[in-house]
Design an enzyme around this catalytic site. Sequence first.
Site: not given
Ligand code: IMP
Ligand code: MG
Length: 331
Positions: A13, A42
Site C-alpha cells: 500500500d 493496486h
Molecule cells: P496474507 O497475505 O493474506 O496471508 O496475509 C498476511 C499478512 O500480509 C497480513 O498482515 C495481511 O494484512 C498482509 N497483506 C497481504 N497482502 C497485502 C497487501 O497487498 N497490502 C497490505 N497488506 C497485505
Molecule cells: Mg494495496
Amino acid sequence: MPCTVICGGFWGDEGKGKIISYLAIKEKLDFCVRTGSVNAAHTIWYEGKRYALHMVPGGFVHEKCRLLIGAGSNVEVAQFLKEVEETNVKNRIGVDSQASIIEEKHSAQDKASAHLKGLGTTGRGVGPAIEERVRRTAKIARDVPELKPYLADVAAETNNAINGGKNVLLEGTQGLMLSLFYGTYPYVTGRDTSASAICSEAGVGPTKVDNVLVVLKSFMTRVGTGPLPGELPKEEAMKRGWFETAAGTGRDRRSAPFNFELAKKAVMLNGATQVAVTKLDCVYPKCKGARTYNDLPSDAKQFINEIEKQTRVAAALIGTGPEALDIIDRR
Ligand code: IMP
Ligand code: MG
C-alpha cells in the site's frame, strides 16, 4: 526503461499502482507482468474511475501494453475473469500455464484457521494455496478450462520482449516488510516480496533487469497484526490525514511516521537503483499537485534529501496527489 522491477518498501500500500500507471502511460509500456496474488490490491485511477486490481496488471491503462501474470503467481479464476471484463483487456492479457490456482477451499481454510486469523491475513486463501503448491497437489492454470483462451508462456514472452528492447515492467505486490524471508516473521505473507522473488515469479533472470524501483510512502501503514515501529493512535493518524482503509479488505490501516532504518533495509534487500516517494502531500499539504521539484516547500525538500542521503539512491519519482500525473519526475 527497458526492464524495471517495481516493489514495495514497507508493508504494501505504498502507492505502487499509481507509480505503475504513471510509468505505463509516460513510457508507453509494452509489457507489464504481475506477480503475487489476490491478497494485494493496486489502486489505479484511470479516466476518472477508481480500480482496485487484485489480478490484472496496473499497466492496463496503456492500451497497447501486453499484460501477463507470471508462473509464480496465484490466480483466483473468478476474480481474474471479473477484472478482465471490468478493464476490457480480454485481447491482451495472458496467464502462464503454470500459475497456481486459488480455489474456494483455500479461502475457507484461510478464514477458518485460528493461527492465520491471528496473523491478520486477508482471508483470500493465498497462504493455503501456496501450501498446496508446495505439496505439489495444486491445480495450475492449464488445468482450468476457463483459462484456456489466456494461457501463455510468460517467461518466454517477457524475455523475448526484453531481448527485443521493449519496455517491460515487472509488477511486485505488497512490501518488503511482509516478505516471508525478510519481513516481520511470522506476521508476514506466504511468499518473498523482494525484487529477486518478483523476477523469479515472472521468469526473468537477474542479469536482465536494468532498474529496481522501490516505492516508499511518506508515512508508513500496515493492515493486519504484527509490529509497526512508531505506530500512532488512530485519532492522531486521522488528525494528520494519514488514516487509510485497505483497498482490498476495507480494514483500517494502522500508521506510523516514515522510518529511515526500514527504508535503508528495503533499498538494500531489493538492490534498489531508485526510489519513488509517494503521498508527499499527506505529510506536507503544500505539496499537493506539485509537478516540479522547485515547487516543493523547503521542509519537504529536506525530507527528500534526507531519504536520498540515507538510502544512497535517487528519489526519482515523487507523488504529490492521487491522479496519475500528480508526480514530480526527476529521472
Ligand atoms: P496474507 O497475505 O493474506 O496471508 O496475509 C498476511 C499478512 O500480509 C497480513 O498482515 C495481511 O494484512 C498482509 N497483506 C497481504 N497482502 C497485502 C497487501 O497487498 N497490502 C497490505 N497488506 C497485505
Ligand atoms: Mg494495496
